[in-house]
Design a protein around this motif. Structure first.
Motif, PDB file in Angstrom:
ATOM      1  N   LYS A 181       3.022   1.490  -3.173  1.00 35.23           N
ATOM      2  CA  LYS A 181       2.832   2.884  -3.526  1.00 35.23           C
ATOM      3  C   LYS A 181       1.264   3.351  -3.556  1.00 35.23           C
ATOM      4  O   LYS A 181       0.970   4.600  -2.985  1.00 35.23           O
ATOM      5  CB  LYS A 181       3.189   2.954  -5.061  1.00 35.23           C
ATOM      6  CG  LYS A 181       4.614   3.018  -5.242  1.00 35.23           C
ATOM      7  CD  LYS A 181       5.268   4.156  -4.608  1.00 35.23           C
ATOM      8  CE  LYS A 181       6.800   4.044  -5.053  1.00 35.23           C
ATOM      9  NZ  LYS A 181       7.529   5.366  -4.373  1.00 35.23           N
ATOM     10  N   ALA A 182       0.401   2.421  -3.518  1.00 32.60           N
ATOM     11  CA  ALA A 182      -1.194   2.977  -3.457  1.00 32.60           C
ATOM     12  C   ALA A 182      -1.113   3.261  -2.008  1.00 32.60           C
ATOM     13  O   ALA A 182      -2.025   4.260  -1.687  1.00 32.60           O
ATOM     14  CB  ALA A 182      -2.030   1.840  -4.203  1.00 32.60           C
ATOM     15  N   ASP A 183      -0.760   2.409  -1.392  1.00 40.95           N
ATOM     16  CA  ASP A 183      -1.334   2.714   0.293  1.00 40.95           C
ATOM     17  C   ASP A 183      -0.348   3.746   0.693  1.00 40.95           C
ATOM     18  O   ASP A 183      -0.959   4.701   1.563  1.00 40.95           O
ATOM     19  CB  ASP A 183      -0.652   1.380   1.041  1.00 40.95           C
ATOM     20  CG  ASP A 183      -1.670   0.047   0.670  1.00 40.95           C
ATOM     21  OD1 ASP A 183      -2.738   0.424   0.234  1.00 40.95           O
ATOM     22  OD2 ASP A 183      -1.292  -0.951   1.085  1.00 40.95           O
ATOM     23  N   GLN A 241      -3.663  11.517  -4.757  1.00 36.75           N
ATOM     24  CA  GLN A 241      -4.995  10.790  -4.866  1.00 36.75           C
ATOM     25  C   GLN A 241      -4.954  10.381  -6.200  1.00 36.75           C
ATOM     26  O   GLN A 241      -5.364   8.914  -6.542  1.00 36.75           O
ATOM     27  CB  GLN A 241      -6.088  11.873  -4.958  1.00 36.75           C
ATOM     28  CG  GLN A 241      -7.462  11.315  -5.070  1.00 36.75           C
ATOM     29  CD  GLN A 241      -7.934  10.322  -3.877  1.00 36.75           C
ATOM     30  OE1 GLN A 241      -7.143  10.220  -2.830  1.00 36.75           O
ATOM     31  NE2 GLN A 241      -8.755   9.581  -4.217  1.00 36.75           N
ATOM     32  N   GLU A 242      -4.488  10.931  -7.157  1.00 41.01           N
ATOM     33  CA  GLU A 242      -4.451  10.557  -8.915  1.00 41.01           C
ATOM     34  C   GLU A 242      -3.446   9.252  -8.900  1.00 41.01           C
ATOM     35  O   GLU A 242      -3.856   8.113  -9.500  1.00 41.01           O
ATOM     36  CB  GLU A 242      -3.846  11.457  -9.916  1.00 41.01           C
ATOM     37  CG  GLU A 242      -5.025  12.755  -9.793  1.00 41.01           C
ATOM     38  CD  GLU A 242      -4.691  13.703  -8.955  1.00 41.01           C
ATOM     39  OE1 GLU A 242      -4.119  13.532  -7.816  1.00 41.01           O
ATOM     40  OE2 GLU A 242      -4.958  14.732  -9.095  1.00 41.01           O
ATOM     41  N   ASN A 243      -2.224   9.458  -8.286  1.00 38.95           N
ATOM     42  CA  ASN A 243      -1.411   8.172  -8.198  1.00 38.95           C
ATOM     43  C   ASN A 243      -2.017   6.950  -7.488  1.00 38.95           C
ATOM     44  O   ASN A 243      -1.818   5.717  -8.129  1.00 38.95           O
ATOM     45  CB  ASN A 243      -0.002   8.610  -7.466  1.00 38.95           C
ATOM     46  CG  ASN A 243       0.598   9.694  -8.371  1.00 38.95           C
ATOM     47  OD1 ASN A 243       0.398   9.714  -9.498  1.00 38.95           O
ATOM     48  ND2 ASN A 243       1.463  10.022  -7.745  1.00 38.95           N
ATOM     49  N   ALA A 246      -4.406   5.159  -9.792  1.00 37.91           N
ATOM     50  CA  ALA A 246      -3.696   4.516 -10.849  1.00 37.91           C
ATOM     51  C   ALA A 246      -2.910   3.508 -10.409  1.00 37.91           C
ATOM     52  O   ALA A 246      -2.895   2.371 -11.100  1.00 37.91           O
ATOM     53  CB  ALA A 246      -2.705   5.414 -11.600  1.00 37.91           C
ATOM     54  N   TYR A 247      -2.277   3.421  -9.466  1.00 36.36           N
ATOM     55  CA  TYR A 247      -1.446   2.471  -8.636  1.00 36.36           C
ATOM     56  C   TYR A 247      -2.623   1.258  -8.470  1.00 36.36           C
ATOM     57  O   TYR A 247      -2.318   0.205  -8.510  1.00 36.36           O
ATOM     58  CB  TYR A 247      -0.662   2.845  -7.354  1.00 36.36           C
ATOM     59  CG  TYR A 247       0.484   3.691  -7.923  1.00 36.36           C
ATOM     60  CD1 TYR A 247       1.092   3.496  -9.282  1.00 36.36           C
ATOM     61  CD2 TYR A 247       0.992   4.650  -7.080  1.00 36.36           C
ATOM     62  CE1 TYR A 247       2.052   4.359  -9.441  1.00 36.36           C
ATOM     63  CE2 TYR A 247       1.857   5.400  -7.405  1.00 36.36           C
ATOM     64  CZ  TYR A 247       2.417   5.345  -8.755  1.00 36.36           C
ATOM     65  OH  TYR A 247       3.406   6.112  -8.811  1.00 36.36           O
ATOM     66  N   SER A 252      -4.850  -4.205  -9.504  1.00 31.20           N
ATOM     67  CA  SER A 252      -6.025  -5.130  -9.825  1.00 31.20           C
ATOM     68  C   SER A 252      -5.823  -5.687 -11.097  1.00 31.20           C
ATOM     69  O   SER A 252      -5.992  -6.847 -11.170  1.00 31.20           O
ATOM     70  CB  SER A 252      -7.059  -4.401  -9.802  1.00 31.20           C
ATOM     71  OG  SER A 252      -8.396  -4.899 -10.258  1.00 31.20           O
ATOM     72  N   GLU A 253      -5.425  -4.949 -12.279  1.00 29.28           N
ATOM     73  CA  GLU A 253      -4.934  -5.470 -13.465  1.00 29.28           C
ATOM     74  C   GLU A 253      -4.015  -6.645 -13.347  1.00 29.28           C
ATOM     75  O   GLU A 253      -4.096  -7.838 -13.811  1.00 29.28           O
ATOM     76  CB  GLU A 253      -4.625  -4.512 -14.506  1.00 29.28           C
ATOM     77  CG  GLU A 253      -5.673  -3.512 -14.838  1.00 29.28           C
ATOM     78  CD  GLU A 253      -5.350  -2.750 -16.132  1.00 29.28           C
ATOM     79  OE1 GLU A 253      -4.303  -2.609 -16.338  1.00 29.28           O
ATOM     80  OE2 GLU A 253      -6.120  -1.923 -16.535  1.00 29.28           O
TER      81      GLU A 253
END
Length: 294
Positions: A181-183, A241-243, A246-247, A252-253
């Motif tokens: 989702k981030a990509d 951008q916000e998503n 966040a993703y 990372s976590e």
């Protein structure tokens, strides 16, 4: 786990959220397209009165429909239903994983009847928190079990089997989902922002053309300006951008959480590990819901 293996309120909340999201995004899409088409048919300065009247009427009808769509969006509150339905589903999901992994409050040393009672009580509490969704939730989906056979099966696994199942089907699954989702959001953000810049540039070119040829019958400034503004509206709606940020943070976590699993857990340690992991994952959708309320 498949969606049907989760409690009824997860299934119902997920369905309500998905339907409301689809309706909201489609209505906004139609609204923007109507305004763009209205600007498109107005780019040529027709010479006859009949032609001008026809174009003005068509343009007015499109703008009227766009206004009606905006009124529907305001009245139906699809966006609120989308967000709260997702929060209901995710709250049920994280509670389910705590239950099937015998985490805190649902430890495997508790009698099965008591753990079931505790789980059902917590599900009811979550449902009460989102009681406003009852008017749109499907009664058919609510008739599904609160505790499914698959949940009982997984809960009955040994400690090592539960650990392996949790890492593969929860932690790794979420890492893959968030990273993908981030990509995807990064790519879409760059594409849409490029479109906005291109349209702004074309609007400037069109102004330059009109300065040089002020008697021209073509005026593309309104069209490119409308497309550019619509692109910005779409970016704000989708929050690419916000998503993406966040993703990426969630990925990372979760990778750090995954790294902590390289040890032999006792029942108590694994219970705490699952609790910490689920708190980390629920934090993302809790913050997401809080942002929507602002």
């Amino acid at each position: 786990m498949k969606n049907n293996d989760y409690p009824n309120y997860f299934i119902a909340g997920d369905a309500v959220s998905t339907q409301a999201q689809s309706k909201y995004i489609n209505f906004v899409k139609y609204d923007l397209l109507l305004m763009i088409f209205s600007a498109l048919i107005s780019i040529y300065n027709y010479q006859t009165e009949e032609s001008k009247t026809f174009i003005y009427v068509i343009s007015g009808i499109m703008l009227l429909f766009a206004m009606l769509i905006s009124i529907i969006l305001k009245a139906k509150k699809y966006e609120d239903t989308w967000y709260r339905g997702r929060a209901l589903a995710e709250s049920c999901k994280t509670l389910t994983w705590r239950f099937i992994m015998c985490s805190e409050f649902f430890e495997n040393n508790i009698p099965a009847e008591e753990s079931d009672k505790r789980f059902i009580k917590r599900i009811k509490e979550i449902n009460n928190e989102f009681a406003d969704l009852n008017e749109v939730i499907s009664a058919k989906k609510i008739n599904a079990p609160i505790i499914t056979e698959e949940m009982r099966k997984i809960r009955g696994l040994s400690l090592n089997e539960r650990k392996e199942y949790y890492l593969e089907n929860r932690i790794e699954n979420q890492i893959q989902w968030y990273s993908s989702k981030a990509d995807n959001n990064k790519s879409k953000y760059e594409n849409w922002f490029s479109l906005v810049i291109i349209c702004q540039f074309l609007a400037l070119i069109s102004i330059g053309y009109l300065i040089k040829y002020p008697m021209s019958d073509f005026n593309l400034v309104g069209l490119f300006s409308t497309v550019s503004a619509s692109g910005f509206s779409w970016l704000q709606l989708k929050k690419y951008q916000e998503n993406k940020e966040a993703y990426t943070t969630a990925t990372s976590e979760l990778n750090l959480i995954k790294a902590e699993a390289n040890k032999n857990f006792s029942d108590e340690e694994f219970s705490k590990y699952v609790l910490d992991s689920e708190n980390a994952m629920s934090r993302e959708h809790t913050m997401w819901l809080a942002q929507k309320r602002m």
